[in-house]
Motif scaffolding. Sequence first.
Motif, short mmCIF file in Angstrom:
data_model
loop_
_atom_site.label_atom_id
_atom_site.label_comp_id
_atom_site.label_asym_id
_atom_site.label_seq_id
_atom_site.Cartn_x
_atom_site.Cartn_y
_atom_site.Cartn_z
N GLU A 190 1.01 -1.32 0.09
CA GLU A 190 -0.03 -0.15 -0.06
C GLU A 190 0.94 1.31 0.07
OE1 GLU A 190 -3.90 -1.76 2.13
OE2 GLU A 190 -2.55 -0.51 3.30
N ALA A 191 1.87 1.09 0.76
CA ALA A 191 2.94 2.27 0.86
C ALA A 191 3.45 2.53 -0.78
CB ALA A 191 4.05 2.04 1.69
N ALA A 192 3.77 1.53 -1.30
CA ALA A 192 4.12 1.66 -2.93
C ALA A 192 3.05 2.19 -3.69
CB ALA A 192 4.74 0.35 -3.29
N GLU A 193 1.70 1.79 -3.31
CA GLU A 193 0.69 2.37 -4.12
C GLU A 193 0.45 3.76 -3.88
OE1 GLU A 193 -2.69 0.02 -3.06
OE2 GLU A 193 -3.97 0.92 -4.74
N VAL A 194 0.67 4.30 -2.45
CA VAL A 194 0.46 5.82 -2.40
C VAL A 194 1.62 6.37 -2.85
CG1 VAL A 194 0.47 7.07 -0.60
CG2 VAL A 194 -0.96 5.38 -0.18
N ASP A 195 2.93 5.69 -2.97
CA ASP A 195 4.11 6.48 -3.35
C ASP A 195 4.10 6.33 -4.94
OD1 ASP A 195 5.76 7.25 -1.56
OD2 ASP A 195 6.91 5.56 -1.40
N GLY A 196 3.09 5.82 -5.64
CA GLY A 196 2.92 6.24 -7.18
C GLY A 196 3.13 4.86 -7.93
N ALA A 197 3.26 3.93 -7.28
CA ALA A 197 3.63 2.73 -8.00
C ALA A 197 2.28 2.16 -8.68
CB ALA A 197 4.31 1.63 -7.35
#
Lengths: 704, 354
Positions: free
Chosen positions: A603-610
């Motif tokens: 989810e962190a990656a998702e928020v980070d833009g991945a």
Amino acid sequence: MRHALALLVLLVTWFSAARASAGQVVVWHAYREAEERALDKLLDEFRAAHPGAVVESLAVPYGAYASKLEAAIPHGHGPDVFIDAHERLADFRDRGLVAPLPLSVIDRTAFDEKLLPPLELDGKLYALPIALKCLGLYLRGDATPASLDALPSLAYEAANAYAHAPLLHAFGGKMIEGDRYAFADGPAEQSLSWVAAAVAKGKIPEEASEALILQMFSAGTVNAAISGPWFAADLPRDLAYRVVPIPPVTPGGNKPRPFLTIEGAMLAPKPRDPELAGELLKFLVAPSSAIVRAREGRQVVATRAAWTDAAVASDPFLRGFADAAAEAIPMPTSVAMRAAWEPTTRAIQKVLRGDVTPRAAMAEAARRYADVTRPLPPRADPRFALFLVGLIALFGAFAAVRAARDPQFVREVKGSVSAYAYVTHAVIVVTLLVGVPLIIGAATSFFAGRSGDLHYVGLANYWDILRARGGPLLASGSFYAVLAVTILWTVCNVVLHLVIGVALALLLSRPALRLRGIYRVLLIVPWAVPSYVSALAWKGMFHRQLGAVNAVLRAIGVEPVAWFSKFATAFAANVATNVWLGFPFMMVVTLGALAAVPREVLEAAEVDGATKWQRFWLVTFPLLRPTLAPAVVLGAVWTFNMFNVVFLVSGGEPDGRTEILVSEAYRWAFNRQAQYGYASAYAVLIFLLLVLATRLLRAQKAAA
Amino acid sequence: MAAVSIRQIKKTYPGTGLTILKGIDLTIPDGSLTVLVGPSGCGKSTLLRTLAGLEKPDSGEVRIGDRDVTTLEPRDRDIAMVFQSYALYPHLTVRENLAFGLKLRGTPQADIDARIAEVAPQLKLDELLERLPRALSGGQRQRVAMGRAIVRRPSLFLFDEPLSNLDAALRGEVRVEIRRLHEKLGATMVYVTHDQVEAMTLADQLVVLNGGVIEQAGPPLEVYGKPKTRFVASFLGMPPMNFIDATIEGRVARAPGLSVQLPKSFDVRDVTIGIRPQDVRPNEEAALDLRFELVEGLGFESHVHGRLGDDGAPFIARLEGDEGRKIPKWGKLGLSVSPTDVHVFDRATGRALS
Ligand SMILES: Nc1ncnc2c1ncn2[C@@H]1O[C@H](COP(=O)(O)OP(=O)(O)OP(=O)(O)O)[C@@H](O)[C@H]1O
Ligand SMILES: [Mg+2]
């Protein structure tokens, strides 16, 4: 003390009882069904005639027969009398598994005189003929064709050298001539051309297996099939058919003479009760017994008198095969004959597939034959090796003595005696099951010759392998060519296992997916099915005419593919099978590893833009890697040594080019003259390659 | 920087049938630090994740700045989030963790380096840049997680209990640090916690959630001083507010052991009155008659536990310094309270009466 004594007495009496087995005879055979029932009935009669005698019989599966005999007879727990084909006699004699028959049991007049020479070695008779087996023509309907040309269709294993032999003989050719490979002349070429033309016309089915022929003949797709007496056992009971000798190719032409196998009753050396064993031998071939075997066991019996029995003589099936056998050529038992099968079969296959001209195929076969029958490496001087072994032993002893003198070491050992006690059984088991075979296998690689007649050749086997037996280094069948195929095979498989396994695991781990549990089980099924079952199923699916794969291709308008006729397609078929077998492992490993990837990190990656793909490639995959790496190494080693698939699916076709190292080693050990030393050298090289590869991988990992 | 507005957000997790958010309306002013508090399971994280786009609401609208982001993916919302577990990328060094989001957005390498060089000293990460997360302490990981959000310079920061894995001392320190950062960056932040000290000290706007609805939203002192519901009153303050069921007669509320003046008269009879422990003073007049049971002395203050009257409601009073220790066991203590410090709630609805 008293107990020990009692035990000793007991043991001694038991042993002597076992030794002094007077009045006992043990019979081994590889019969099934009707033949077995007939034999059992005869043995019951024999028991009744010899009250007090112990008569035991054991049915051994045909595939394991020779190796069982070899293992049992020298240790005294094998049979006294056993029944086997005459082709193996010479081999058995060389290994000390058979004894010449005593004159008292021989009545030469009871049999056709043609049948006895094949059972003789050095002028001594080693077996009494029991039954005859050769190919005949099965026919439906009443018409008896005057020639093969007159038949509209005919089913037989066209690509098999044994089944081709009658044609070869009809054209005046020979498989071998003395020690010379004779499948190389005009008649051989003619025979090949005839079959190739018949296959091309669709008269003879291509890639016909025994099962296919059975199916076609039962269904009436063909009205004529060439096969042996064993074929009848699997035909529908209510099917009306006849058997006749194979007719000539053209009316009035040469008789197509099949090879004849004579099943004989043989005598082991040192029978428990020689007299009783002799009695039994005589009894088995006596006319009354032969009639039982013929009537109930459906055997084409060798005892002449049995054919005076009206029921036997008038049985069309027995009659047909008896006529066929009368014209058949007893199978030569020479080393040359055994070496000729594989090259000849390969040559026929190639011609039938239309890959090469008969002439080129025959030249290739001759080369293969020469390769397999090349002279054994010369004896080498074992002194250097012995010296080396001695030196190592000396060093070992020296180190042991030094350790034993070291008080510290002694103290440590004494302190952990109980610990050693706990692992003793494991050490013993591993030593016996892994260590000893490994050492014996490795040691064998320094020897050449047939078992029982091995001689030390030093590193000659390795040398032979590594310089491709003197041929071009990259010729088909050379170590390097096979190694290249093996590496390609391993890489293709592991990559596909990984990609498919990971992709499916990702799909399965989506919480939104419905019926996840069911899919998961379904996808693990290929793993749970024994691999040879799957492999055989896949082989069937890749069949040119009847396979499911081609049926699908045909349905979408693509020309059916002869899968095993080209390297690329045969290799692809192997890979498809092995991928099917192997992806569940990667999938299960990945599923486990995926469960350990924290959701919040994704989810962190998702928020980070991945994006989805970036999340997989930059986060999930790197996190899976530590778990996948050992699985990939394991998978690579398994695939490198995946014998089942290669052996069962392509069987090395076309022309041995899809063979991988293990299956090639197998061929040297079991299809080509039992060159165990040579095969062991292959095995040792495979082992060394894998050790080296894992070492390199580990070093690379440590460096990273 | 951007204001956030949330309109009528409803959320039900598929398959559970439980409505977690029951129509949330909230405005988060530009540059403010809004704290969401509430008991465990009340939907704080769910609301925050809805803002992030990690959960899609069943209905309602989320706007960040002037954009309607309700259906946008998280990566298109220009937000950064700090997770309770920090969610650092375990296989990447601290530097790579910080750079991850920037790289994905195609920021030039020079720019990335400059931003990291700017943020790292603020968070004392300079020495740690080449380490992997597993080689960091909890506090260090927390700072990396903050750094990862800050380098991105998003228009909205989301924090989900970022301090709950730290020990008490460190928590105090980081709390101050966050406030300082907020001041410095001037960014809009939404911060979830269930720690009322964090809530009170950090918030520009405090939002109390309960059971999927907002009980009260406003500046923290206002929420503390004028709780709109009994729930809000009970949730803020330590020790918690005392509640006594009482009946009103004119401007006086009566209950066993209690008789207090109210600031004005009410037309409801059955009420619950609330008195914070620190709003009472020992007094002979004895508007409250406390039967002393036990005392918790903290040195700088003491909490006296007892009952009102012979067998009335339980009551806690907070006394300055060590006073409470001097009370004899089973003794009586007279307390007084100013009428303005008495909170009156409707007994049936729990709403504050004013
Ligand atoms: N993925 C999910 N699926 C189903 N139910 C969920 C899911 N996530 C949360 N819930 C439920 O939604 C409710 C609210 O959860 P949420 O995580 O928002 O609570 P919270 O206020 O953050 O609590 P805490 O302070 O304990 O973190 C809980 O009852 C929880 O069980
Ligand atoms: Mg939460």
